[in-house]
Motif scaffolding. Structure first.
Motif, PDB file in Angstrom:
ATOM      1  N   ASP A  65     -33.338  -7.787 -26.323  1.00 36.53           N
ATOM      2  CA  ASP A  65     -34.798  -7.066 -26.687  1.00 36.53           C
ATOM      3  C   ASP A  65     -35.800  -7.810 -27.142  1.00 36.53           C
ATOM      4  OD1 ASP A  65     -34.487  -6.046 -24.094  1.00 36.53           O
ATOM      5  OD2 ASP A  65     -33.052  -3.807 -25.113  1.00 36.53           O
ATOM      6  N   GLN A  69     -41.006  -8.867 -24.810  1.00 36.19           N
ATOM      7  CA  GLN A  69     -42.178  -7.692 -24.668  1.00 36.19           C
ATOM      8  C   GLN A  69     -41.977  -6.593 -24.031  1.00 36.19           C
ATOM      9  OE1 GLN A  69     -44.327  -8.549 -26.992  1.00 36.19           O
ATOM     10  NE2 GLN A  69     -43.061 -10.093 -27.294  1.00 36.19           N
ATOM     11  N   THR A  70     -41.037  -6.522 -23.713  1.00 38.87           N
ATOM     12  CA  THR A  70     -40.437  -4.650 -22.710  1.00 38.87           C
ATOM     13  C   THR A  70     -39.684  -3.933 -24.209  1.00 38.87           C
ATOM     14  OG1 THR A  70     -38.636  -6.361 -21.489  1.00 38.87           O
ATOM     15  CG2 THR A  70     -40.318  -5.492 -20.642  1.00 38.87           C
ATOM     16  N   PRO A  71     -40.183  -3.082 -24.312  1.00 41.11           N
ATOM     17  CA  PRO A  71     -39.360  -1.792 -25.460  1.00 41.11           C
ATOM     18  C   PRO A  71     -37.959  -2.138 -25.398  1.00 41.11           C
ATOM     19  CG  PRO A  71     -40.584  -0.784 -23.243  1.00 41.11           C
ATOM     20  CD  PRO A  71     -39.956  -1.977 -22.384  1.00 41.11           C
ATOM     21  N   LEU A  72     -37.511  -2.474 -26.673  1.00 42.42           N
ATOM     22  CA  LEU A  72     -36.508  -2.205 -27.084  1.00 42.42           C
ATOM     23  C   LEU A  72     -35.337  -0.671 -26.921  1.00 42.42           C
ATOM     24  CD1 LEU A  72     -35.178  -4.124 -29.880  1.00 42.42           C
ATOM     25  CD2 LEU A  72     -35.376  -1.986 -30.929  1.00 42.42           C
ATOM     26  N   GLY A  73     -34.618  -1.912 -26.236  1.00 49.40           N
ATOM     27  CA  GLY A  73     -33.624  -0.795 -25.568  1.00 49.40           C
ATOM     28  C   GLY A  73     -33.484  -0.909 -24.128  1.00 49.40           C
ATOM     29  N   LEU A  74     -33.773  -1.563 -23.503  1.00 53.09           N
ATOM     30  CA  LEU A  74     -34.356  -1.764 -22.117  1.00 53.09           C
ATOM     31  C   LEU A  74     -32.616  -2.535 -21.542  1.00 53.09           C
ATOM     32  CD1 LEU A  74     -37.688  -1.883 -20.730  1.00 53.09           C
ATOM     33  CD2 LEU A  74     -36.206   0.099 -20.469  1.00 53.09           C
TER      34      LEU A  74
END
Lengths: 175, 288
Positions: A65, A69-74
């Motif tokens: 993650d 660039q996607t939210p951290l934790g996905l």
């Protein structure tokens, strides 16, 4: 779990993340890259069971993650859920079917991709809501299934005999 | 036989779930420590990634060459033809260049070529399937910062969205999160060139429905208001215009001028204009 196994698993996370960020962006098939970190998570979870697998999946997902660039934790949550499911599924197997690695790699890859897409959409990442997403998920799952074949022996090496072995593994070992 | 305690199982999963949701929420809200953590991770992995890249780049190049063999031959002959034409135009442009520079000085206009550019090599693409980014081998230690425009000789590539010590990530034009305030070549109509999921083309939004936009014309960065890009950087060519009667919007498709699939070297522009405080309508929101 011994410190040596933990060290090996940490090395596995680092190696798969480096490969995913350096080699696999160039090894796309029809524009789709596999998810090596997820495949490693599936392989490890099938050896160590649901809880430890989920923790490994969370940790490895969190590291990848940091490079997305996607939210951290996905990815962390998606991988943890998949690892947990794979751990439970594999625990329930009384014998190891042929091509188990490819089957788990493909099914886990598809499930992981689906969970990631749903979570990303809920987090407001609209770019995942597209017809192309189906194509990406299916192709990535096929790619993951192929990569799972060499990845399972690597996970076996990393976990060794100290992992919480499932009945299927014990059965396979005794035969 | 292995016995798993159900309560323990659930507590592990619940703990991981709560932690993940907290992290996602913090990141979506733009938490500083998380951005910092990303930078640290890039810096830690950068030396290993550099070695890995040197080892694996021949493999990637070979696979790329094999999978694109058919198109590369056609592309080669097309590029040779274009090169001949451009050599002729380049000679002609030299005369215009000095004249343009003089006039810009007189009018006190920001001039793109005045931008202090940082040359960088593209080291890798995006590790994921749902974003279109590239990583370059220059970071904050070289003066690269978030929001800077990334270009090649052909035109705009995108903008820097993340920069650590030795690496930076550029969001490509084709990413759906990318939006660039542009102006058309002939009618000087403004709009926003927006990336589209899974498409190599862009969509031109917020265009005056009565404006006359022709297929084949170029669009450039407008640089107007608080746009984060310097003006006059070529962005794309108008590929298709569909104007339907009664509709309030034109359906305009743009083809980026830069081949975003085979980037090797880029330039990061330190814009001569001040950093924007507010985005132009529809353009990317500035990173806090």
């Amino acid at each position: 779990m011994t410190w040596l196994v933990r060290l090996k698993l940490a090395a596995l996370v680092l190696t798969t993340v480096v490969l995913q960020t350096t080699l696999f962006p160039d090894l796309r098939l029809f524009g789709v890259a596999p998810d090596l970190v997820l495949v490693a998570t599936i392989a490890v979870a099938s050896r160590v069971g649901p809880e430890t697998g989920a923790v490994y999946g969370f940790a490895s997902g969190l590291v990848i993650d940091l490079f997305l660039q996607t939210p951290l934790g996905l990815s962390a949550l998606s991988f943890a859920v998949v690892a947990y499911g794979i751990g439970i599924l594999h625990t329930g197997l009384s014998r190891t079917p042929r091509f188990i690695a490819a089957m788990l790699g493909g099914a886990g890859g598809l499930a992981g991709g689906l969970i990631f897409v749903v979570l990303a959409a809920l987090a407001g990442e609209d770019q995942v809501i597209a017809f192309r997403t189906i194509w990406v998920l299916v192709l990535a799952a096929v790619y993951d299934a192929l990569l799972a074949v060499p990845m399972f022996p690597v996970a076996r090496w990393a976990v060794g005999s100290t992992g919480a072995e499932t009945p299927a593994i014990r059965g396979a070992r005794s035969t | 036989m292995v016995v798993y305690r159900r309560g323990n199982r659930r507590s592990v999963l619940i703990l991981l779930f709560v932690t993940s949701i907290t992290l996602i929420t913090l990141d979506v809200r733009g938490s500083g420590p998380i951005t910092g953590a990303r930078g640290v991770a890039h810096d830690v992995v950068a030396p290993i990634a550099t070695v890995a890249d040197k080892v694996f780049s021949p493999v990637g190049d070979w696979v790329g060459g094999v999978t694109r063999a058919g198109t590369l031959k056609d592309e080669n002959s097309r590029l040779r033809k274009e090169l001949d034409e451009l050599r002729g135009k380049a000679a002609q442009n030299r005369a215009f260049e000095s004249e343009n520079e003089e006039l810009s000085k007189l009018l006190d206009l920001p001039y793109t070529e005045d931008s202090d550019a940082i040359a960088a090599r593209v080291v890798s693409g995006s590790p994921g399937n749902f974003e279109w980014t590239v990583q370059i081998d220059r970071g904050t230690s070289d003066g690269v910062a978030e929001g800077m425009a990334v270009v090649t000789g052909a035109g705009l590539v995108g903008r820097i969205v993340e920069a650590s010590g030795d690496r930076a990530t550029a969001l490509l034009l084709r990413d759906p999160k990318s939006g660039v305030a542009v102006v058309t070549e002939s009618a000087r109509t403004t709009g926003v060139a927006q990336g589209r999921t899974g498409e190599s083309t862009l969509r031109l939004d917020f265009v005056d429905p009565t404006a006359n936009v022709d297929e084949g014309e170029l669009v450039f960065t407008s640089g107007r208001d608080n746009s984060r890009f310097p003006p006059s950087i070529p962005v794309a060519r108008v590929e298709k215009v569909a104007k339907k009667r009664g509709e309030l919007q034109q359906d305009i498709v743009l083809a980026p001028l830069v081949d975003l699939d085979s980037l090797e070297f880029v330039k990061v522009l330190r814009s001569p204009t001040a950093a924007p405080t507010e985005p132009a309508t529809g353009e990317d929101a500035p990173t806090p």
